[in-house]
Motif scaffolding. Structure first.
Motif: not given
Length: 470
Positions: A65-66, A68, A97, A123, A126-127, A131, A134-135, A438
């Motif tokens: 879906e992506f 890097i 990303i 990390w 990124r997480n 990520k 991206l949605q 988040k």
């Protein structure tokens, strides 16, 4: 609101100490002092770098879906003050990303994420940040901080910067590196663009955004208008060896004479928790000081400093020493002090109860503490930098009970940046990161569509901020 207990406890269990080797070379600090004056002017700073500053992609990975991308560049800081850079921090690394398919052919929104204290490598951002974005069809660029991760000097332990000057070098590097990457992203077709960060990363994002001469979304998280209160009043002040800094301060005249006279404490020193003076005006000072200020010949000095809006650490310490007034000296107290003046009307809460050992050290090292206040304000206070090009594209999110970033007596973000929006979460610094990690994401937002139509000539809306679990 009282300081978060979690902030206090969490800081006490950490082993990390800061500035374990002192202030840094005084000659280097003078060079940084002069360079700060250059990069704090948007027009001057923007012209420092060529628009085609070289950036290289060195690796690419494709997932379902992506994708890097990994890239690198040389820090532009070495073009100006190369002697201040250790070898490890000169090469800059980043990750991108990106979605495999963009929601629109007309725009490819991207946010640059700067690291908070202790956020090594990629990390975590990124997480927890990239990520989820991206949605919403938003790409991310994660920049490695100087002194962190692959850029950490071999003799540095964890996040423990050796010198106070290191954090100023870090800021200078990130301002120029972000500027180079914004130019690069725009050149290869990304946009609208944004910058964000949490804690120290939020403040670095604010400094970097001030020098971009175009509309830029800015989301500083858990930061405020200066780093001075973080290191002199907040829970992190306990991680500093003030005795050692005090000794170094008086070991070289460049510290205690030249720099102490040159840097300025931007906000009123009489409104923060370091002074315990209930008011800024001369009338209030006269009422509070039992000994009175007139008999010490300080009325004219105070009036002069109030008129120009700042006081140097050198002048502040002369003032405290001359009055010998108990109301001015630092006091260990759990009592609330009401601050009432034309400039402030807040409940001046003690940041937290220092141990007796820490309190005694702060009393005997007050010159070092006020010098730190002035130096941090000089290099990090947002009043010393240009106002971002479009403040309405700024949303800052702060913690109500933040023990790391005290706000009492400190300039408000929305006063420095008229038009910016400030949101608060009802927790402390650590709690905000744990329970709201988040906390920020860019989302489509209808109410901002007119603003972005004006700037980007497209019927799109770039989110500024959305609170999770609220």
């Amino acid at each position: 609101m009282p300081v978060s207990r979690l902030d206090v406890i969490y800081r006490k269990i950490l082993l990390t100490k800061f500035f374990t080797k002192g202030w840094g070379n005084p000659e280097n600090l003078i060079e940084l002092f002069n360079f700060r004056k250059l990069v704090s002017n948007r027009n001057a700073c923007y012209e420092l770098l060529p628009k085609d500053y070289p950036v290289e992609i060195i690796n690419a990975q494709r997932f379902s879906e992506f994708q890097i991308l990994e890239g690198r560049l040389w820090t532009p800081f070495r073009m100006f003050l190369p002697s201040l850079l250790v070898p490890e921090i000169q090469q800059v690394y980043f990750q991108m990303i990106l979605p495999l398919k963009w929601p629109s052919k007309d725009y490819r929104p991207l946010c640059i994420h700067l690291a908070g204290t202790g956020d090594h490598y990629f990390w975590r951002r990124r997480n927890f940040m990239a990520k989820p974005l991206l949605q919403a069809g938003i790409g991310s660029l994660i920049l490695e901080n100087p002194y962190y991760g692959t850029r950490k000097p071999q003799d540095q332990l964890r996040s423990s910067l050796h010198y106070v000057s290191d954090i100023f070098v870090m800021g200078g590097c990130l301002i120029l590196e972000t500027l180079a990457l914004l130019n690069w992203c725009e050149r290869i077709g990304f946009g609208p663009l944004g910058v964000s960060g949490i804690s120290m990363g939020g403040h670095m994002a604010s400094l970097a955004a001030s020098n971009w001469p175009k509309p830029l979304v800015l989301v500083p998280c858990l930061s405020w208008s200066t780093a001075s209160s973080v290191f002199t009043e907040g829970v992190m002040s306990e991680s500093i060896d003030w005795d050692m800094l005090q000794k170094q301060l008086f070991s070289n005249k460049i510290y205690c004479d030249t720099l102490s006279k040159s840097c300025k404490i931007v906000d009123s020193p009489f409104a923060c928790t370091l002074s315990r003076i209930p008011g800024l005006s001369l009338q209030k000072l006269t009422e509070v000081c039992q000994c009175g200020i007139a008999e010490y010949g300080l009325t004219s000095l105070l009036k002069q400093k109030c008129d120009v809006g700042y006081i140097s650490p050198y002048e502040m310490m002369n003032l405290l020493d001359s009055t010998n007034c108990p109301a001015i000296s630092y006091k260990h107290s759990s009592q609330n002090v009401k601050v009432e003046s034309g400039e402030y009307s807040v409940l001046n809460l003690p940041i937290f109860n220092f141990s007796r050992e820490i309190t005694d050290m702060r009393k005997r090292d007050k010159e070092a503490i006020w010098f730190m206040r002035g130096m941090m304000d000089e290099f990090t206070h947002l009043k010393n930098f240009s106002v971002p090009y479009e403040p309405s594209l700024i949303i800052a999110v702060c913690a109500e009970s933040d023990g790391y970033v005290p706000r009492v007596g400190i300039s408000k973000l929305d006063e420095i940046w008229p038009g910016a929006t400030i949101k608060y979460v009802d927790t402390g610094h650590v709690g905000a990161y744990i329970w709201h990690r988040k906390l920020f994401r860019f989302v489509s937002h209808e109410h901002n569509i007119n603003t972005l139509n004006y700037f980007f000539s497209a019927r799109v809306s770039l989110c500024l901020c959305s609170l999770i679990n609220k």
